[in-house]
Design an enzyme around this catalytic site. Structure first.
Site, mmCIF file in Angstrom:
data_model
loop_
_atom_site.group_PDB
_atom_site.id
_atom_site.type_symbol
_atom_site.label_atom_id
_atom_site.label_comp_id
_atom_site.label_asym_id
_atom_site.label_seq_id
_atom_site.Cartn_x
_atom_site.Cartn_y
_atom_site.Cartn_z
ATOM 1 C CB ALA A 169 -0.953 0.002 1.199
ATOM 2 C CB ALA A 170 3.898 2.442 1.720
ATOM 3 N N PRO A 171 3.075 4.490 -0.746
ATOM 4 C CG PRO A 171 3.541 6.527 -1.808
ATOM 5 C CD PRO A 171 3.572 5.045 -2.031
ATOM 6 N N GLY A 172 0.432 5.342 -0.237
ATOM 7 C CA GLY A 172 -0.951 5.540 0.140
ATOM 8 C C GLY A 172 -1.867 6.226 -0.846
ATOM 9 C CE LYS A 174 -0.704 2.372 -7.759
ATOM 10 N NZ LYS A 174 0.465 3.165 -7.284
ATOM 11 C CG ASP A 219 6.628 -11.477 2.958
ATOM 12 O OD1 ASP A 219 6.337 -10.873 1.909
ATOM 13 O OD2 ASP A 219 7.212 -12.569 2.967
ATOM 14 C CG ASP A 236 1.218 -0.453 -7.391
ATOM 15 O OD1 ASP A 236 1.289 -0.612 -8.623
ATOM 16 O OD2 ASP A 236 1.777 0.476 -6.790
ATOM 17 C CB CYS A 307 5.850 1.829 -12.225
ATOM 18 S SG CYS A 307 6.930 1.610 -10.800
#
Length: 547
Positions: A169-172, A174, A219, A236, A307
């Site tokens: 999730a980071a940095p947040g 999405k 993890d 992601d 990406c």
């Protein structure tokens, strides 16, 4: 400083193995290379619960900067703005339910103006624009997020009432998209593996007032099945980040420090770019996607995204997981009207891949003046094995906490409507968290935080956090103070202010909410001397310029 010709040669050497893809299915190799040498535009979106896109554009225009709507992003954002304004609306403009078995696409909804254009919520600004240093960013009115990074959530097709997991999730950015797609209600879990990444994630969620999310630190490839099954999962995945070269040119610059030989050998000496790095990343990526399939409910959906341009991290990862699933997983076709995108790779280095991989979506930087991106949308078969029900976490107040809430409400004159559909709970001795009333996270894995840390009770006097101030400040009827432009900047720099008697009004000494142009900036202390002490968080240093 690297000359343009040297940079071009280094890019050709670093990415030359993809030229065959251009020969097969993509046009414009020279445009691809030249685009990677240009800085990336800045992209932001307006907070759909706090400000209209046109109003944000006007604020930016006052700074002498043009903010242009993004046609291929705004239909989705307009639908989300309508959803959070009327939570529970789970229908498209034509009356069909979100999440049907049709090809995954984002189209026009009922939230369009008389001209038929979507409301401008996603905006493009010039390269180098520092959104994080603007007061409206500090006030949580907008978030900066690269345009193509917004695609995975758009294509995940989240609906209110679903149980959703953001596995990396980071940095947040999405995660916030997912939260608002759910109407800032229900159950969203945001996971990452490192404490510092969780802190960055939580900081963004707090600034944006996300209430329907719990964070976990695991993890992702070993995420516990005790968390239960999810309707939607976003993976992601960490990757070699080749698609971010416009934003992170140092990936290529560091390669030039390898050997003193030709540019191709210099690039190959850099561990951040190249097939060796991609092959190393692929093992972790397969583990993440494999886990997502395991904990996705039968009939649910997964989006896998990176990406990077590397097929080893994209189509080959998806192909291997599809093979393992023996027909229990299907690739769905995806499209986005107005976005120039390529199909997934079906032939790579002599290997013929499953033709269904053409259903993946590839965004090449030169096609839309963006970064590079890859997305695959997968659906788990309805007959696939599922998981047992999970046990919910116990999140509640302690008996003495009612007194704290009464003090808070009376001090700021908060209306009961401010807490409609929301509830407080105590997770630590530090104070109270505020979350959506229907947020039901699991008991395992252990939660780093649930909702927004809102009210610090282990200090005297207790203090509303800045995130809670941004969320609740608009409904306060007491202890509020409007700042001038100069005072706004000094407040964000944590300097001592001297407001006029007219500004202070009926405020009594103690904590006050400070506003600028009607938007809450945070909390300050009004001293008996008349001085105003800023309590703006020092860790939000990106906003300290106040520009």
């Amino acid at each position: 400083m690297i000359s343009p010709s040297t940079a071009s040669a280094d890019l050709e050497a670093a990415l030359g193995r993809y030229r065959c893809l251009f020969d097969q299915q993509v046009e414009g190799w020279d445009a691809f290379i030249s685009t990677l040498m240009r800085p990336l535009p800045t992209w932001i979106w307006a907070h759909p619960l706090r400000i209209e896109g046109q109003q944000l554009r006007a604020l930016i225009a006052e700074e002498g900067v043009s903010a242009e709507p993004v046609p291929w992003l705004n239909p989705w954002w307009s639908s989300i703005a309508a959803r959070v304004a009327a939570p529970g609306a789970g229908l498209t403009a034509d009356g069909s339910a979100f999440g049907s078995d049709a090809p995954v696409a984002v189209g026009k909804g009922s939230e369009f103006g008389a001209s038929g254009a979507a409301l401008p919520i996603a905006l493009r600004l010039p390269p180098g624009f520092k959104a994080g240093q603007r007061w409206w960013y500090c006030a949580g009115l907008a978030h900066a997020q690269e345009a193509v990074s917004q695609l995975p959530v758009m294509l995940l097709d989240v609906r209110p009432g679903q149980r959703v997991l953001d596995l990396c999730a980071a940095p947040g950015g999405k995660t916030a998209q997912l939260a608002f797609a759910l109407g800032n209600r229900g159950t969203l879990l945001a996971n990452d593996f490192a404490a510092e990444r969780i802190a960055a994630l939580q900081g963004n969620l707090d600034r944006l007032g996300v209430l329907n999310c719990s964070t976990t630190r695991c993890d992702g490839g070993n995420y516990p099945v005790g968390a239960g099954a999810f309707d939607r999962i976003l993976v992601d995945a960490p990757c070699s980040s080749e698609g971010t070269l416009r934003r992170n040119p140092s990936l290529l610059q560091r390669s030039s420090q390898g050997s003193g030989q030709g540019s191709g050998e210099r690039v190959r000496a850099h561990a951040g770019i190249g097939p060796e790095r991609s092959q190393r990343m692929a093992g972790r990526q397969r583990a993440l996607l494999r886990k997502a399939v395991q904990i996705c409910r039968p009939g649910g959906r997964i989006v896998y995204s990176t990406c990077t341009f590397a097929p080893e991290e994209n189509e080959l990862v998806v192909a291997e997981i599809l093979d393992e699933q023996n027909g229990n997983l299907e690739l769905l076709p995806c499209a986005l009207p107005g976005l120039a995108a390529g199909a997934g790779v079906t032939h790579w280095q002599g290997r013929q891949l499953d033709p269904s991989l053409s259903r993946c979506l590839r965004v090449w930087p030169h096609a839309n003046d963006t970064g590079g991106f890859f997305v695959a949308v997968l659906q788990k078969a309805a007959q696939a094995p599922g998981l047992d029900a999970h046990h919910p976490a116990r999140l509640q107040l302690e008996p003495e906490d009612d007194g704290w809430l009464q003090v808070l409400g009376e001090h700021y004159g908060l209306s009961t409507a401010a807490l409609a559909g929301r509830c407080f709970h105590r997770q630590t001795r530090r104070g109270l968290h505020l979350m959506a009333a229907d947020h039901l996270p699991p008991a395992a894995p252990s939660l780093q935080g649930s909702g927004l840390f809102a009210y610090r009770t282990n200090t005297r006097p207790p203090k509303l956090t800045t995130g809670a101030a941004l969320l609740l400040g608009a409904t306060a009827s007491r202890q509020t103070l409007e700042l001038s432009t100069e005072q706004r900047d000094r407040y964000l720099r944590r300097e001592l202010l001297q407001p006029s008697p007219g500004q202070v009004g009926d405020c009594r000494p103690g904590q006050v909410l400070v506003r600028y142009r009607g938007f809450t900036l945070g909390v300050a202390v009004l001293h008996r001397s008349g001085d105003l002490e800023s309590l703006f968080p020092s860790r939000w240093s990106g906003c300290s310029a106040g520009a």
